[in-house]
Write an enzyme that holds these catalytic residues in place. Sequence first.
Site, PDB file in Angstrom:
ATOM      1  N   ASP A 282      26.622  73.331  55.092  1.00 27.78           N
ATOM      2  CA  ASP A 282      27.806  72.590  54.625  1.00 27.78           C
ATOM      3  C   ASP A 282      28.762  72.491  55.803  1.00 27.78           C
ATOM      4  O   ASP A 282      29.262  73.525  56.288  1.00 27.78           O
ATOM      5  CB  ASP A 282      28.426  73.375  53.459  1.00 27.78           C
ATOM      6  CG  ASP A 282      29.677  72.706  52.906  1.00 27.78           C
ATOM      7  OD1 ASP A 282      30.247  71.811  53.563  1.00 27.78           O
ATOM      8  OD2 ASP A 282      30.094  73.113  51.797  1.00 27.78           O
TER       9      ASP A 282
ATOM     10  N   SER B  69      34.564  54.743  60.586  1.00 27.81           N
ATOM     11  CA  SER B  69      34.343  53.597  59.695  1.00 27.81           C
ATOM     12  C   SER B  69      35.317  52.485  60.050  1.00 27.81           C
ATOM     13  O   SER B  69      36.421  52.758  60.561  1.00 27.81           O
ATOM     14  CB  SER B  69      34.588  54.018  58.238  1.00 27.81           C
ATOM     15  OG  SER B  69      34.535  52.900  57.377  1.00 27.81           O
TER      16      SER B  69
ATOM     17  N   TYR C 207      40.322  57.956  51.814  1.00 26.54           N
ATOM     18  CA  TYR C 207      39.121  57.819  52.670  1.00 26.54           C
ATOM     19  C   TYR C 207      39.513  57.119  53.969  1.00 26.54           C
ATOM     20  O   TYR C 207      39.166  57.574  55.065  1.00 26.54           O
ATOM     21  CB  TYR C 207      38.032  57.035  51.931  1.00 26.54           C
ATOM     22  CG  TYR C 207      36.819  56.759  52.802  1.00 26.54           C
ATOM     23  CD1 TYR C 207      35.896  57.759  53.090  1.00 26.54           C
ATOM     24  CD2 TYR C 207      36.603  55.491  53.349  1.00 26.54           C
ATOM     25  CE1 TYR C 207      34.792  57.511  53.905  1.00 26.54           C
ATOM     26  CE2 TYR C 207      35.502  55.232  54.159  1.00 26.54           C
ATOM     27  CZ  TYR C 207      34.603  56.248  54.434  1.00 26.54           C
ATOM     28  OH  TYR C 207      33.514  56.001  55.245  1.00 26.54           O
TER      29      TYR C 207
ATOM     30  N   LYS D 182      39.301  58.686  57.893  1.00 32.72           N
ATOM     31  CA  LYS D 182      38.552  58.081  59.003  1.00 32.72           C
ATOM     32  C   LYS D 182      39.512  57.717  60.149  1.00 32.72           C
ATOM     33  O   LYS D 182      39.131  57.792  61.326  1.00 32.72           O
ATOM     34  CB  LYS D 182      37.761  56.862  58.521  1.00 32.72           C
ATOM     35  CG  LYS D 182      36.618  57.233  57.582  1.00 32.72           C
ATOM     36  CD  LYS D 182      35.592  58.162  58.249  1.00 32.72           C
ATOM     37  CE  LYS D 182      34.366  58.384  57.406  1.00 32.72           C
ATOM     38  NZ  LYS D 182      33.368  59.253  58.043  1.00 32.72           N
TER      39      LYS D 182
HETATM   40  N1  LIG Z   1      27.757  53.472  53.697  1.00 32.52           N
HETATM   41  C1  LIG Z   1      28.812  52.863  54.156  1.00 32.52           C
HETATM   42  O1  LIG Z   1      29.154  51.781  53.686  1.00 32.52           O
HETATM   43  C2  LIG Z   1      29.613  53.482  55.271  1.00 32.52           C
HETATM   44  C3  LIG Z   1      30.478  52.664  55.996  1.00 32.52           C
HETATM   45  C4  LIG Z   1      31.218  53.236  57.048  1.00 32.52           C
HETATM   46  C5  LIG Z   1      31.067  54.578  57.341  1.00 32.52           C
HETATM   47  N2  LIG Z   1      30.219  55.352  56.595  1.00 32.52           N
HETATM   48  C6  LIG Z   1      30.086  56.748  56.969  1.00 32.52           C
HETATM   49  O2  LIG Z   1      28.749  57.005  57.321  1.00 32.52           O
HETATM   50  C7  LIG Z   1      28.492  58.400  57.197  1.00 32.52           C
HETATM   51  C8  LIG Z   1      27.151  58.616  56.518  1.00 32.52           C
HETATM   52  O3  LIG Z   1      27.247  58.229  55.157  1.00 32.52           O
HETATM   53  P1  LIG Z   1      26.149  57.322  54.416  1.00 32.52           P
HETATM   54  O4  LIG Z   1      26.817  56.045  54.101  1.00 32.52           O
HETATM   55  O5  LIG Z   1      24.885  57.317  55.169  1.00 32.52           O
HETATM   56  O6  LIG Z   1      26.043  58.094  53.021  1.00 32.52           O
HETATM   57  P2  LIG Z   1      24.892  59.010  52.390  1.00 32.52           P
HETATM   58  O7  LIG Z   1      25.500  59.556  51.149  1.00 32.52           O
HETATM   59  O8  LIG Z   1      23.627  58.225  52.265  1.00 32.52           O
HETATM   60  O9  LIG Z   1      24.673  60.147  53.478  1.00 32.52           O
HETATM   61  C9  LIG Z   1      25.589  61.185  53.673  1.00 32.52           C
HETATM   62  C10 LIG Z   1      24.810  62.489  53.778  1.00 32.52           C
HETATM   63  O10 LIG Z   1      25.750  63.516  54.106  1.00 32.52           O
HETATM   64  C11 LIG Z   1      25.424  64.666  53.349  1.00 32.52           C
HETATM   65  N3  LIG Z   1      26.625  65.489  53.195  1.00 32.52           N
HETATM   66  C12 LIG Z   1      27.696  65.250  52.412  1.00 32.52           C
HETATM   67  N4  LIG Z   1      28.590  66.252  52.516  1.00 32.52           N
HETATM   68  C13 LIG Z   1      28.064  67.148  53.388  1.00 32.52           C
HETATM   69  C14 LIG Z   1      28.496  68.398  53.877  1.00 32.52           C
HETATM   70  N5  LIG Z   1      29.665  68.936  53.480  1.00 32.52           N
HETATM   71  N6  LIG Z   1      27.715  69.052  54.768  1.00 32.52           N
HETATM   72  C15 LIG Z   1      26.521  68.532  55.165  1.00 32.52           C
HETATM   73  N7  LIG Z   1      26.059  67.348  54.701  1.00 32.52           N
HETATM   74  C16 LIG Z   1      26.812  66.667  53.823  1.00 32.52           C
HETATM   75  C17 LIG Z   1      24.907  64.139  52.023  1.00 32.52           C
HETATM   76  O11 LIG Z   1      24.102  65.100  51.349  1.00 32.52           O
HETATM   77  C18 LIG Z   1      24.120  62.900  52.464  1.00 32.52           C
HETATM   78  O12 LIG Z   1      22.755  63.188  52.705  1.00 32.52           O
HETATM   79  C19 LIG Z   1      29.688  58.981  56.460  1.00 32.52           C
HETATM   80  O13 LIG Z   1      30.539  59.635  57.376  1.00 32.52           O
HETATM   81  C20 LIG Z   1      30.368  57.757  55.881  1.00 32.52           C
HETATM   82  O14 LIG Z   1      31.741  57.967  55.681  1.00 32.52           O
HETATM   83  C21 LIG Z   1      29.478  54.832  55.579  1.00 32.52           C
END
Ligand SMILES: NC(=O)c1ccc[n+]([C@@H]2O[C@H](COP(=O)([O-])OP(=O)(O)OC[C@H]3O[C@@H](n4cnc5c(N)ncnc54)[C@H](O)[C@@H]3O)[C@@H](O)[C@H]2O)c1
Length: 252
Positions: free
Chosen positions: A62, A142, A155, A159
């Site tokens: 975590d 983001s 959020y 970011k």
């Molecule tokens: N999906 C989008 O539209 C988007 C856009 C911009 C930025 N992001 C950013 O991209 C990053 C990845 O997210 P994603 O979209 O791939 O989502 P996702 O939910 O598919 O992946 C996130 C992963 O992080 C893990 N996670 C969550 N909390 C955690 C913790 N405390 N310790 C360890 N692991 C943890 C989850 O189990 C998951 O596998 C994030 O930082 C998110 O804010 C996503």
Amino acid sequence: MRLTGKTAVVTGAGSGFGEGIAKTYAREGANVVVNDLNAEAAQRVASEIAHAGGQAIAVQGDITREADWHALRDAAIGRFGSVEIVVNNAGTTHRNKPVMEVSEAEFDRVFAVNVKGLYWSVRAFVPHFRERGGGAFVNIASTAGIRPRPGLVWYNGSKGAMIVASKALAAELGPDRIRVNCVNPVIGDTGLTAEFMGVPDTPENRARFVATIPLGRFSTPQDVANACLYLASDEAAFITGACLEVDGGRCV
Ligand SMILES: NC(=O)c1ccc[n+]([C@@H]2O[C@H](COP(=O)([O-])OP(=O)(O)OC[C@H]3O[C@@H](n4cnc5c(N)ncnc54)[C@H](O)[C@@H]3O)[C@@H](O)[C@H]2O)c1
């Protein structure tokens, strides 16, 4: 192969963008440490990398917990000897909704993962990077941090904090040859998509988001991974404090 001889820790690599980053790094010759809160997901990605001929281990943890960062660092160094790249990718959000409806617990969770996670990452890896004579952090922020949408206030704020902290880290750690860069994806198809939209994930609702993106589609894990590959590679040796939008023109 652009990352041969390097070891990368990728947080939240059990799904979404992190999975794409981990697999791309492995294809480019890196040893990859696949971290996730979800042990099964981390193991699946590490196994898929190994089956494809790459080098990877899974380490459940975590990112909001200092002890888990120490265990992650020790496992990475124990298995591969050193770490050259840390991708701070794990993140979370509150559901898209009016600001007055976001609870204290949701606020605390978002800042614990998206901001304090980076704090612990720096505390765990800067001493190692200093000893090694350098290193690279790639932080997944983001477009929300520079072109916020309504309904995601805290959020967006988390970011924005990650982006400013990354630039400040770049300024402070440059003399140690530690590079710190951000990647800013636009909305993509991952585990968080429905939370970001705040409405059912239907073609009609997706079309409303796509309409704000000049190149006319969501981002993909490969789009994000390609930017992360460049920023972690020696091609980016003189790039620090940068924020690379992977957004199809959304922030123009
Ligand atoms: N999906 C989008 O539209 C988007 C856009 C911009 C930025 N992001 C950013 O991209 C990053 C990845 O997210 P994603 O979209 O791939 O989502 P996702 O939910 O598919 O992946 C996130 C992963 O992080 C893990 N996670 C969550 N909390 C955690 C913790 N405390 N310790 C360890 N692991 C943890 C989850 O189990 C998951 O596998 C994030 O930082 C998110 O804010 C996503």
